[in-house]
Write a protein that holds these residues in place. Structure first.
Motif, mmCIF file in Angstrom:
data_model
loop_
_atom_site.group_PDB
_atom_site.id
_atom_site.type_symbol
_atom_site.label_atom_id
_atom_site.label_comp_id
_atom_site.label_asym_id
_atom_site.label_seq_id
_atom_site.Cartn_x
_atom_site.Cartn_y
_atom_site.Cartn_z
ATOM 1 N N LEU A 244 44.862 -58.088 79.247
ATOM 2 C CA LEU A 244 46.218 -57.886 78.751
ATOM 3 C C LEU A 244 46.834 -56.618 79.330
ATOM 4 N N ILE A 267 48.265 -50.098 75.289
ATOM 5 C CA ILE A 267 48.127 -51.487 74.852
ATOM 6 C C ILE A 267 46.676 -51.950 74.970
ATOM 7 N N ALA A 271 44.987 -53.204 71.674
ATOM 8 C CA ALA A 271 44.669 -54.632 71.662
ATOM 9 C C ALA A 271 43.268 -54.901 71.140
ATOM 10 N N ALA A 278 48.193 -55.075 69.299
ATOM 11 C CA ALA A 278 49.111 -55.082 70.434
ATOM 12 C C ALA A 278 50.537 -54.755 70.005
ATOM 13 N N PHE A 279 50.923 -55.114 68.791
ATOM 14 C CA PHE A 279 52.280 -54.818 68.318
ATOM 15 C C PHE A 279 52.477 -53.314 68.120
ATOM 16 N N CYS A 282 53.319 -52.126 71.417
ATOM 17 C CA CYS A 282 54.680 -52.538 71.764
ATOM 18 C C CYS A 282 55.707 -51.579 71.168
ATOM 19 N N PHE A 304 57.035 -58.183 76.366
ATOM 20 C CA PHE A 304 55.861 -58.134 75.487
ATOM 21 C C PHE A 304 55.676 -59.452 74.747
ATOM 22 N N GLN A 308 52.492 -61.731 75.221
ATOM 23 C CA GLN A 308 51.678 -61.920 74.015
ATOM 24 C C GLN A 308 51.454 -63.403 73.746
ATOM 25 N N GLN A 309 52.492 -64.221 73.930
ATOM 26 C CA GLN A 309 52.326 -65.658 73.756
ATOM 27 C C GLN A 309 51.404 -66.233 74.825
ATOM 28 N N GLU A 311 49.035 -64.637 76.424
ATOM 29 C CA GLU A 311 47.672 -64.173 76.141
ATOM 30 C C GLU A 311 47.075 -64.889 74.934
ATOM 31 N N GLY A 312 47.879 -65.080 73.890
ATOM 32 C CA GLY A 312 47.350 -65.687 72.679
ATOM 33 C C GLY A 312 47.033 -67.160 72.821
#
Length: 381
Positions: A244, A267, A271, A278-279, A282, A304, A308-309, A311-312
């Protein structure tokens, strides 16, 4: 209060050994991989090749092959390679991150001093672009002297620095105690790693000597499950955090965002905290970019959310996979409870701990339902 004081005293005395156990568990993950990859598997291939090349029959030589030195020394060599790997990652990260962090920090300080003037300029431009905004601000009757607020922050930091200087002796004694505790923890972790099989065998002997065999079998199986779950979760979280951070650094560098290195590093560390970590990175990253350009801060938030989407939904399932095996709802519960009870460490520990408990409870419920011969159709909605 007496029981609390006894527990605090015991934890204080055992602190180096508890920290050493945590260090040994973390270092054991790369050490075990290096030992299998660099020593055990090559030696097994060598034995297989020698067995295939040996003549078979009555006249074949039966003298055993001598075990090479590198295989006999696989444990200390694996430990040394693991330590060199960890120190190398820390060293490279320090050489790359520290100079960039220093330059970024000086830039952040300059931007923080100029931020009130820049904010006044942005507000004036907003009022010229949207006259209605000026009416709203007048109705709110806001009268903020941002320049004085900026100097109050600077004075607060200066007074804080003075207070730190007044407590130099306390800080020095704390550092000395930390160094001694860290040294003892590292030495103890070396002993654990060098003798982990022997310690495991002794623990099993103790369990089977004190408990009935079915109960001892159950505890051994739970211990092995816990070890696998924590190891996979730890390695998966570290790899996922590095991936990430790399995605953020590359994308921010391509898009010319400021503070790419320091935000990506932040991050990477945040993370490691599941769900919320992670937020946090951010929010801090958006604030740093806001000091330079509010428009870029907005696009950083958009970047971000996109990464994030990605990565998730794509990276995390493939890297961490089903190592945790915990539904999302219970992951959120574990993170919340862990953060409330133990802070950041609790967030990291409670997820694999909840995963082990979830598997054990699910297994116990399944066994009880089979014993009672209750069909599965009763539980379908």
């Amino acid at each position: 209060e007496f029981i609390k004081s006894l527990i605090a005293l015991a934890l204080g005395l055992l602190q180096p050994f508890l920290i050493g156990g945590v260090i040994a568990f973390v270092v054991n993950v790369p050490m075990r991989a290096l030992e299998n990859t660099c020593f055990i598997k090559p030696y097994q291939k060598r034995l297989a090749a020698q067995a295939a090349a040996k003549p078979t029959g009555k006249g074949a030589a039966k003298a055993p092959d001598k075990v090479p030195f590198w295989y006999r020394a696989k444990r200390p060599l694996s430990l040394i390679l693991s330590l060199l790997l960890v120190l190398g990652v820390i060293g490279v990260g320090t050489l790359i991150v520290v100079p960039e962090t220093v330059s970024s920090f000086s830039s952040i300080v300059n931007n923080l001093r100029n931020f009130p003037l820049m904010l006044n300029q942005w507000l004036e431009e907003l009022m010229n672009w949207m006259p209605q905004a000026a009416v709203w601000l007048e109705e709110l009757n806001l009268n903020l002297d941002l320049t004085s607020i900026d100097w109050q922050v600077v004075n607060f930091l200066q007074n804080g620095a003075g207070n730190v200087l007044n407590t130099t002796f306390t800080v020095a004694s704390g550092i000395f105690n930390g160094i001694v505790t860290g040294f003892l923890a590292i030495v103890f972790s070396f002993y654990l790693l060098m003798n982990k099989e022997k310690l495991g065998s002794q623990t099993k002997q103790l369990l089977y000597a004190l408990l009935k065999e079915p109960h001892a079998d159950y505890l051994v199986r739970v211990g092995q499950m816990t070890n696998r779950t924590f190891s996979k979760f730890l390695s998966g979280q570290c790899v996922e955090a590095v991936i990430l951070a790399t995605l953020f650094f590359v994308s921010m560098s391509i898009l010319r965002f400021p503070y790419a290195m320091i935000i990506s590093t932040l991050i990477a560390f945040t993370a490691l905290i599941p769900v919320f970590g992670a937020f946090i990175g951010c929010v801090v990253g958006a604030f740093l970019i806001l000091l330079v350009d509010p428009v870029r801060a907005f696009w950083f938030v958009v970047l971000f959310l996109f990464l994030q989407q990605f990565e998730g939904n794509i990276i995390y399932p493939r890297v961490v996979g089903s190592s945790v095996g915990l539904p999302s709802m219970w992951v959120l519960v574990a993170v919340t409870l862990g953060g409330s009870m133990m802070g950041v460490l609790g967030m990291l520990v409670y997820i694999p701990m909840f995963s082990v408990l979830y598997r054990l409870i699910r297994e116990a419920v399944s066994n009880r339902l089979e014993t009672k011969q209750i069909p599965a159709e009763k539980f379908r909605s």
